[in-house]
Structure formats: C-alpha cells, structure tokens
Design a protein around this motif. Structure first.
Motif, PDB file in Angstrom:
ATOM      1  N   LEU A 139       0.858  -1.374   0.019  1.00 20.24           N
ATOM      2  CA  LEU A 139      -0.013  -0.046  -0.250  1.00 20.24           C
ATOM      3  C   LEU A 139       0.981   1.392  -0.050  1.00 20.24           C
ATOM      4  O   LEU A 139       0.229   2.193  -0.099  1.00 20.24           O
ATOM      5  N   GLU A 140       1.954   1.243   0.194  1.00 17.85           N
ATOM      6  CA  GLU A 140       3.177   2.358   0.230  1.00 17.85           C
ATOM      7  C   GLU A 140       3.173   3.115  -0.863  1.00 17.85           C
ATOM      8  O   GLU A 140       3.232   4.450  -0.857  1.00 17.85           O
ATOM      9  N   ASP A 141       3.155   2.561  -2.165  1.00 17.14           N
ATOM     10  CA  ASP A 141       3.207   3.188  -3.373  1.00 17.14           C
ATOM     11  C   ASP A 141       2.323   2.749  -4.521  1.00 17.14           C
ATOM     12  O   ASP A 141       2.272   2.840  -5.418  1.00 17.14           O
ATOM     13  N   ASP A 142       0.977   2.184  -4.146  1.00 11.89           N
ATOM     14  CA  ASP A 142      -0.036   1.741  -4.864  1.00 11.89           C
ATOM     15  C   ASP A 142      -0.509   3.178  -5.494  1.00 11.89           C
ATOM     16  O   ASP A 142      -0.752   4.055  -4.973  1.00 11.89           O
ATOM     17  N   SER A 210       1.991   1.925 -13.176  1.00  7.94           N
ATOM     18  CA  SER A 210       3.353   2.519 -12.685  1.00  7.94           C
ATOM     19  C   SER A 210       2.769   2.812 -11.208  1.00  7.94           C
ATOM     20  O   SER A 210       1.717   3.561 -10.966  1.00  7.94           O
ATOM     21  N   ASN A 211       3.837   2.555 -10.484  1.00 10.84           N
ATOM     22  CA  ASN A 211       3.402   2.931  -8.967  1.00 10.84           C
ATOM     23  C   ASN A 211       3.820   4.312  -8.620  1.00 10.84           C
ATOM     24  O   ASN A 211       4.627   5.032  -9.478  1.00 10.84           O
ATOM     25  N   ILE A 212       3.246   5.054  -7.691  1.00  9.95           N
ATOM     26  CA  ILE A 212       3.719   6.222  -7.132  1.00  9.95           C
ATOM     27  C   ILE A 212       5.064   6.405  -6.685  1.00  9.95           C
ATOM     28  O   ILE A 212       5.772   5.676  -5.929  1.00  9.95           O
ATOM     29  N   GLN A 213       5.893   7.516  -7.574  1.00  7.75           N
ATOM     30  CA  GLN A 213       7.392   7.665  -7.077  1.00  7.75           C
ATOM     31  C   GLN A 213       7.467   9.102  -7.772  1.00  7.75           C
ATOM     32  O   GLN A 213       6.895   9.913  -8.089  1.00  7.75           O
ATOM     33  N   ASN A 214       8.794   9.537  -7.192  1.00 10.65           N
ATOM     34  CA  ASN A 214       9.037  10.767  -7.604  1.00 10.65           C
ATOM     35  C   ASN A 214      10.499  10.918  -8.209  1.00 10.65           C
ATOM     36  O   ASN A 214      11.424  11.503  -7.683  1.00 10.65           O
ATOM     37  N   ARG A 215      10.635  10.028  -9.172  1.00  9.20           N
ATOM     38  CA  ARG A 215      11.864  10.093  -9.938  1.00  9.20           C
ATOM     39  C   ARG A 215      11.549   9.932 -11.560  1.00  9.20           C
ATOM     40  O   ARG A 215      10.608   9.404 -11.836  1.00  9.20           O
ATOM     41  N   LYS A 216      12.431  10.485 -12.557  1.00 13.67           N
ATOM     42  CA  LYS A 216      12.370  10.350 -13.811  1.00 13.67           C
ATOM     43  C   LYS A 216      12.554   9.033 -14.309  1.00 13.67           C
ATOM     44  O   LYS A 216      11.783   8.334 -15.208  1.00 13.67           O
ATOM     45  N   SER A 217      13.580   8.376 -13.871  1.00 12.94           N
ATOM     46  CA  SER A 217      14.213   7.316 -14.293  1.00 12.94           C
ATOM     47  C   SER A 217      15.091   6.320 -13.430  1.00 12.94           C
ATOM     48  O   SER A 217      15.830   7.212 -12.464  1.00 12.94           O
ATOM     49  N   PRO A 218      15.043   5.117 -13.213  1.00 13.07           N
ATOM     50  CA  PRO A 218      14.044   4.299 -13.970  1.00 13.07           C
ATOM     51  C   PRO A 218      12.749   4.492 -13.252  1.00 13.07           C
ATOM     52  O   PRO A 218      12.499   4.925 -12.239  1.00 13.07           O
ATOM     53  N   THR A 219      11.605   3.770 -14.153  1.00 12.79           N
ATOM     54  CA  THR A 219      10.397   3.999 -13.713  1.00 12.79           C
ATOM     55  C   THR A 219       9.877   2.280 -13.267  1.00 12.79           C
ATOM     56  O   THR A 219      10.093   1.483 -13.913  1.00 12.79           O
ATOM     57  N   LEU A 220       9.227   2.671 -11.942  1.00  9.83           N
ATOM     58  CA  LEU A 220       8.816   1.312 -11.214  1.00  9.83           C
ATOM     59  C   LEU A 220       7.596   1.143 -11.706  1.00  9.83           C
ATOM     60  O   LEU A 220       6.636   1.711 -11.786  1.00  9.83           O
ATOM     61  N   VAL A 221       7.242  -0.020 -12.189  1.00  7.69           N
ATOM     62  CA  VAL A 221       5.998  -0.612 -13.001  1.00  7.69           C
ATOM     63  C   VAL A 221       5.543  -1.913 -12.379  1.00  7.69           C
ATOM     64  O   VAL A 221       6.358  -2.675 -11.932  1.00  7.69           O
ATOM     65  N   GLN A 222       4.190  -2.001 -12.190  1.00  7.52           N
ATOM     66  CA  GLN A 222       3.865  -3.379 -11.739  1.00  7.52           C
ATOM     67  C   GLN A 222       3.901  -4.247 -13.026  1.00  7.52           C
ATOM     68  O   GLN A 222       3.309  -4.183 -14.135  1.00  7.52           O
TER      69      GLN A 222
END
Length: 272
Positions: A139-142, A210-222
């Motif tokens: 649930l932390e980055d859903d 894609s999950n919640i994040q604050n960066r351009k690259s790399p991108t975290l995806v499910q």
C-alpha cells in the motif's frame, strides 16, 4: 354485528395492512455496479494510454473479465454518476475507492475521448468510500490506494499521458517532459491530445500500471506489461484493478466480496 366480531374484523384488517406495509418495505430495489474495465499488469497485453480507453472497442472475454485485461464497450458507453476502482486478488476485493463524478452524468467513453486539452479533474470531494482489507499488502506506493484526492483523467504533459491518476500524487505541468506522473494507462511517447503513439515508439514507452514515485528514471511499474524501453523496472503485481460504474449505487461491497460482471448492493437510508 356484535362487539367481538367487530374487534376480530378490525384486527384482521390491521394485520393485512401491516403485512402489506412490511412487504412493501422489504421490496427494496438493489443498485447495480457494472464492470467496465479490468487491468492485469502481467497478462501479456499492455493497456497503455493509447490502447482501448478512447477507442470504443471490446477487449478480452466475459470468461476472463476479472483475470485479464478487459473492456466492455457497452458499459463504457453508459452515462454514469459513480465510479469504483477495485483492487482485487483473483476476483476477491482487496481494496476499493468510490468517487462521484462532478457535473452531469457522462459515459467513460466520452470522458476518455475528451483528450484535448485533457488534464481534467473529474470527481469532487475525494472518495466517498474507501475500504481496505486488513491483510492488504503493497500500500505504500499503490497508484490508487497510497495517495488521496480526486480522480484526474487524460493527464497530458509534453509527449506523455496517464489515463487515471489521483490528485494527491504528482501532476506534472503541461509542458514538463519529466515522465513523472504515474497511474493507470500510461505512455511516455505519444500525442496525449489525440491518443496516438509517436511513430516508431508504439511499444517502447507504453506501460499499464506505474507505482507512485518521484523520479524520472528508472520507472517502477507493476508486472511485465510495459514496453521495451530500457528504463523500466518490472515490480510485483499488487493485484488486478477493476473499474466499475453505476448510475445510482454510491457504495461498494467491502473487502472479501467476490466480484462478478455485475455487482448488486442495497441502497442506504438515513432514518431520523
């Protein structure tokens, strides 16, 4: 007619009236939710920004509607007032948020076709229901359940687009090519105002969830449902994400409920 017989007749009539009232009260018409879309980020089909959402097509099958990517074009055409985003595990509700659309009832098809200029916040007041299982994980980055706010559709920024995001996450400015707005139905190389992928990049920078994040690259995806672009990191699947809509149902069954193509709920009444 003697008094005893009169009293019996009166009591019988009262019982008939009471029974009729009870029967009338018990005949409550259920409200119905309709499955419009299901997203499985690891089924080999990528429902990115440019696939399905605005195309007026049927994707998938009824049999696998809650197992694989699915879009019901008839439900997508219905004018609706409420939307529920449901994360589920093999059809069992894991977490759910319900929102009320602002403005007049419109179909999801018309809303997702409304891409120019896009960037529309389509609900108001935040979720009117949020129900999360005590055993729910990740649930932390859903992209739906780790952030608050309302739903925004067709979030266009530079040559990028995300179909569904929450206002509690990062909403990139219109001319900012930062690849940093994350949600459901994404593409990093497209014309988000037309829904057409950039030539040669149709299957390179598309990704489903894609999950919640604050960066351009790399991108975290499910999961594995993303393009061939080198900057993607495939992560675990948090669940399938189902989109239900309704004209009159403002609440959704709680976690643990088993889903179907249609889900019925009883209306809630306030008694004073």
């Amino acid at each position: 007619m003697n008094l005893v017989l009169l009293l019996v007749c009166f009591l019988y009539a009262a019982e008939l009236a009471r029974s009729g009232e009870i029967e009338k009260t018990e005949r409550v018409t259920p409200r119905t939710w309709y499955l419009g879309m299901n997203l499985n980020p690891a089924d080999g089909h990528v429902m990115g920004y440019t696939v399905g959402w605005a195309d007026d097509v049927f994707i998938g099958t009824y049999l696998d509607a809650l197992k694989k990517d699915y879009l019901n074009r008839e439900v997508w055409r219905l004018p609706v007032k409420y939307i529920a985003i449901v994360r589920h595990q093999a059809g069992q509700v894991d977490a759910v948020k319900v929102f009320r659309f602002k403005g007049s009832a419109r179909s999801l098809l018309s809303r997702f076709q409304d891409m120019n200029p896009g960037r529309q916040i389509v609900t108001e007041g935040g979720p009117i229901q949020q129900s999360i299982s005590n055993s729910a994980q990740n649930l932390e980055d859903d992209p739906v359940f780790s952030v608050g706010g309302d739903l925004a559709f067709n979030w266009a920024y530079s040559n990028n687009g995300a179909r569904i995001v929450l206002t509690g996450g990062r909403l990139s400015p219109a001319n900012d090519n930062d690849d940093n707005t994350h949600g459901l139905g994404n593409h990093f190389a497209c014309n988000p105002l037309t829904g057409i992928p950039t030539s040669g990049f149709e299957t390179v920078w598309n990704h489903e969830i894609s999950n919640i994040q604050n960066r351009k690259s790399p991108t975290l995806v499910q999961g594995t449902d993303h393009g061939t672009g080198s900057k993607y990191i495939s992560g675990p699947v948090y669940g399938n994400y189902a989109i239900y809509v309704s004209e009159d149902a403002s609440s959704f069954p709680a976690p643990g409920h088993m889903l179907d193509i249609e889900v019925e709920v009883l209306p809630k009444y306030n008694f004073f």
